[in-house]
Design an enzyme around this catalytic site. Sequence first.
Site, PDB file in Angstrom:
ATOM      1  N   ASN A  13       0.886  -1.170   0.000  1.00  0.00           N
ATOM      2  CA  ASN A  13       0.000   0.000   0.000  1.00  0.00           C
ATOM      3  C   ASN A  13       0.919   1.213   0.000  1.00  0.00           C
ATOM      4  O   ASN A  13       1.509   1.546   1.015  1.00  0.00           O
ATOM      5  CB  ASN A  13      -0.888  -0.008   1.263  1.00  0.00           C
ATOM      6  CG  ASN A  13      -1.666   1.290   1.397  1.00  0.00           C
ATOM      7  OD1 ASN A  13      -1.947   1.957   0.406  1.00  0.00           O
ATOM      8  ND2 ASN A  13      -1.998   1.660   2.611  1.00  0.00           N
ATOM      9  N   TRP A  14       1.028   1.830  -1.161  1.00  0.00           N
ATOM     10  CA  TRP A  14       2.020   2.910  -1.301  1.00  0.00           C
ATOM     11  C   TRP A  14       1.579   4.216  -0.651  1.00  0.00           C
ATOM     12  O   TRP A  14       2.356   5.126  -0.522  1.00  0.00           O
ATOM     13  CB  TRP A  14       2.311   3.137  -2.779  1.00  0.00           C
ATOM     14  CG  TRP A  14       3.137   2.061  -3.421  1.00  0.00           C
ATOM     15  CD1 TRP A  14       3.428   0.828  -2.912  1.00  0.00           C
ATOM     16  CD2 TRP A  14       3.796   2.129  -4.691  1.00  0.00           C
ATOM     17  NE1 TRP A  14       4.219   0.121  -3.793  1.00  0.00           N
ATOM     18  CE2 TRP A  14       4.461   0.898  -4.898  1.00  0.00           C
ATOM     19  CE3 TRP A  14       3.883   3.100  -5.683  1.00  0.00           C
ATOM     20  CZ2 TRP A  14       5.207   0.631  -6.036  1.00  0.00           C
ATOM     21  CZ3 TRP A  14       4.615   2.844  -6.833  1.00  0.00           C
ATOM     22  CH2 TRP A  14       5.275   1.611  -7.006  1.00  0.00           C
ATOM     23  N   LYS A  15       0.307   4.325  -0.321  1.00  0.00           N
ATOM     24  CA  LYS A  15      -0.239   5.566   0.248  1.00  0.00           C
ATOM     25  C   LYS A  15       0.038   6.737  -0.705  1.00  0.00           C
ATOM     26  O   LYS A  15       0.012   6.542  -1.906  1.00  0.00           O
ATOM     27  CB  LYS A  15       0.347   5.820   1.645  1.00  0.00           C
ATOM     28  CG  LYS A  15       0.345   4.569   2.530  1.00  0.00           C
ATOM     29  CD  LYS A  15       0.619   4.882   3.956  1.00  0.00           C
ATOM     30  CE  LYS A  15       0.840   3.587   4.729  1.00  0.00           C
ATOM     31  NZ  LYS A  15       0.529   3.703   6.136  1.00  0.00           N
ATOM     32  N   HIS A  63      -9.226   1.602   4.589  1.00  0.00           N
ATOM     33  CA  HIS A  63      -7.948   1.741   5.291  1.00  0.00           C
ATOM     34  C   HIS A  63      -8.130   2.702   6.466  1.00  0.00           C
ATOM     35  O   HIS A  63      -8.890   3.662   6.380  1.00  0.00           O
ATOM     36  CB  HIS A  63      -6.868   2.259   4.331  1.00  0.00           C
ATOM     37  CG  HIS A  63      -5.496   2.183   4.918  1.00  0.00           C
ATOM     38  ND1 HIS A  63      -5.002   3.143   5.770  1.00  0.00           N
ATOM     39  CD2 HIS A  63      -4.530   1.234   4.809  1.00  0.00           C
ATOM     40  CE1 HIS A  63      -3.781   2.785   6.151  1.00  0.00           C
ATOM     41  NE2 HIS A  63      -3.470   1.633   5.577  1.00  0.00           N
ATOM     42  N   GLU A 105      -6.416   5.022   7.555  1.00  0.00           N
ATOM     43  CA  GLU A 105      -6.150   6.445   7.264  1.00  0.00           C
ATOM     44  C   GLU A 105      -7.356   7.081   6.591  1.00  0.00           C
ATOM     45  O   GLU A 105      -7.632   8.262   6.788  1.00  0.00           O
ATOM     46  CB  GLU A 105      -4.880   6.569   6.402  1.00  0.00           C
ATOM     47  CG  GLU A 105      -3.633   6.311   7.243  1.00  0.00           C
ATOM     48  CD  GLU A 105      -2.467   5.699   6.493  1.00  0.00           C
ATOM     49  OE1 GLU A 105      -2.446   5.751   5.254  1.00  0.00           O
ATOM     50  OE2 GLU A 105      -1.573   5.136   7.164  1.00  0.00           O
ATOM     51  N   GLU A 143      -5.617  -4.834  10.314  1.00  0.00           N
ATOM     52  CA  GLU A 143      -4.594  -3.823  10.552  1.00  0.00           C
ATOM     53  C   GLU A 143      -4.889  -3.077  11.857  1.00  0.00           C
ATOM     54  O   GLU A 143      -5.667  -2.114  11.868  1.00  0.00           O
ATOM     55  CB  GLU A 143      -4.577  -2.818   9.390  1.00  0.00           C
ATOM     56  CG  GLU A 143      -4.240  -3.437   8.055  1.00  0.00           C
ATOM     57  CD  GLU A 143      -3.549  -2.430   7.152  1.00  0.00           C
ATOM     58  OE1 GLU A 143      -2.461  -2.758   6.667  1.00  0.00           O
ATOM     59  OE2 GLU A 143      -4.076  -1.337   6.951  1.00  0.00           O
ATOM     60  N   GLY A 192       2.335   2.242  10.516  1.00  0.00           N
ATOM     61  CA  GLY A 192       3.297   3.325  10.343  1.00  0.00           C
ATOM     62  C   GLY A 192       3.952   3.763  11.641  1.00  0.00           C
ATOM     63  O   GLY A 192       4.566   4.826  11.712  1.00  0.00           O
ATOM     64  N   SER A 245       3.247  -2.277  10.224  1.00  0.00           N
ATOM     65  CA  SER A 245       4.698  -2.343  10.416  1.00  0.00           C
ATOM     66  C   SER A 245       5.282  -3.723  10.136  1.00  0.00           C
ATOM     67  O   SER A 245       6.261  -4.135  10.758  1.00  0.00           O
ATOM     68  CB  SER A 245       5.086  -1.858  11.822  1.00  0.00           C
ATOM     69  OG  SER A 245       4.657  -0.521  12.012  1.00  0.00           O
ATOM     70  N   GLY A 301       2.850  -1.203   4.202  1.00  0.00           N
ATOM     71  CA  GLY A 301       2.981   0.217   3.881  1.00  0.00           C
ATOM     72  C   GLY A 301       4.436   0.578   3.640  1.00  0.00           C
ATOM     73  O   GLY A 301       4.975   0.376   2.553  1.00  0.00           O
ATOM     74  N   GLY A 302       5.090   1.094   4.672  1.00  0.00           N
ATOM     75  CA  GLY A 302       6.463   1.599   4.540  1.00  0.00           C
ATOM     76  C   GLY A 302       7.427   0.664   3.821  1.00  0.00           C
ATOM     77  O   GLY A 302       8.151   1.090   2.909  1.00  0.00           O
TER      78      GLY A 302
HETATM   79  C1  PEP Z   1      -0.629   0.173   5.723  1.00  0.00           C
HETATM   80  O1  PEP Z   1      -0.538   1.289   5.267  1.00  0.00           O
HETATM   81  O2  PEP Z   1      -1.589  -0.542   5.426  1.00  0.00           O
HETATM   82  C2  PEP Z   1       0.422  -0.301   6.628  1.00  0.00           C
HETATM   83  C3  PEP Z   1       0.295  -1.482   7.183  1.00  0.00           C
HETATM   84  O3  PEP Z   1       1.483   0.537   6.826  1.00  0.00           O
HETATM   85  P1  PEP Z   1       2.873   0.166   7.561  1.00  0.00           P
HETATM   86  O4  PEP Z   1       3.317  -1.149   6.998  1.00  0.00           O
HETATM   87  O5  PEP Z   1       3.798   1.281   7.195  1.00  0.00           O
HETATM   88  O6  PEP Z   1       2.591   0.071   9.011  1.00  0.00           O
END
Ligand code: PEP
Length: 255
Positions: free
Chosen positions: A13-15, A98, A100, A170, A176, A216, A237-238
């Site tokens: 998930n590049w956001k 999501h 966010e 999640e 994040g 994470s 994500g990251g």
């Molecule tokens: C996400 O954005 O769905 C996510 C899990 O981010 P991260 O891996 O950075 O925690």
Amino acid sequence: MDKAKRKAIIAGNWKMNKTPSEAKALLSEIAPLVRDADCEIIACVPYVDLAAALEATAGTNIKIGAENCHWAESGAFTGEISTGMLREIGAEYVVLGHSERRQYFGETDETVNKRTKAALAAGLKPIVCVGELLWERECNITEEVIARQIKLDLWRVSEEELKNVVIAYEPVWAIGTGKTATADQAEEVCAFIRAQLVKLYNQSAADAVTIQYGGSMNDGNADELLSKTNVDGGLIGGASLVATKFAAIVKAASK
Ligand code: PEP
């Protein structure tokens, strides 16, 4: 059904990261690293990167998804993107609900459900995100929160449609933040999600659903998280923005 028979899916998930040219460069770097993977690989990218991402991944084993979609076919919804637009460009998956989007953009279980229904009707595969806030976990209501989200987000999604749904657990406190749920915490909630699916559908429908963990997940913890019976993949994500880290997670899911 045992875990080995479910589709393992690693999705990035590049956001709000990467321009189209940067997207092309990153995917060109990832593609050779994951060529021999034994799991499904998806990159969910910003809308403006979709064309470049599809071009960069043509002929590879990487599928492309979007990060949201609207439920209406068209109309006066300035700034929104329809499922038809995503289908026509060639997206296969779409991330919905999501945290966010829920936290910053007023997404509710009702709108997640509308988007999920619309995505399925258009032939897109939704990755439906659920998860509790830290405060909700501390108040010991994680299961209530998750049960409610699963029930409402999948309201009137048929058993046939469920075959195309991926669920991402999640925990909001782990996204994040660098704070990962332990593998046991992830397994506990993913198993609970599957139990809710048994209640809402039946055992065989629930057994076939891919349930990802997200929060994470990285190249250091993926092995342990993905070894759990009900953790069938990851929403990343990251770490999905660094080719070597993303490839290492894909490798962990391929075991
Ligand atoms: C996400 O954005 O769905 C996510 C899990 O981010 P991260 O891996 O950075 O925690």
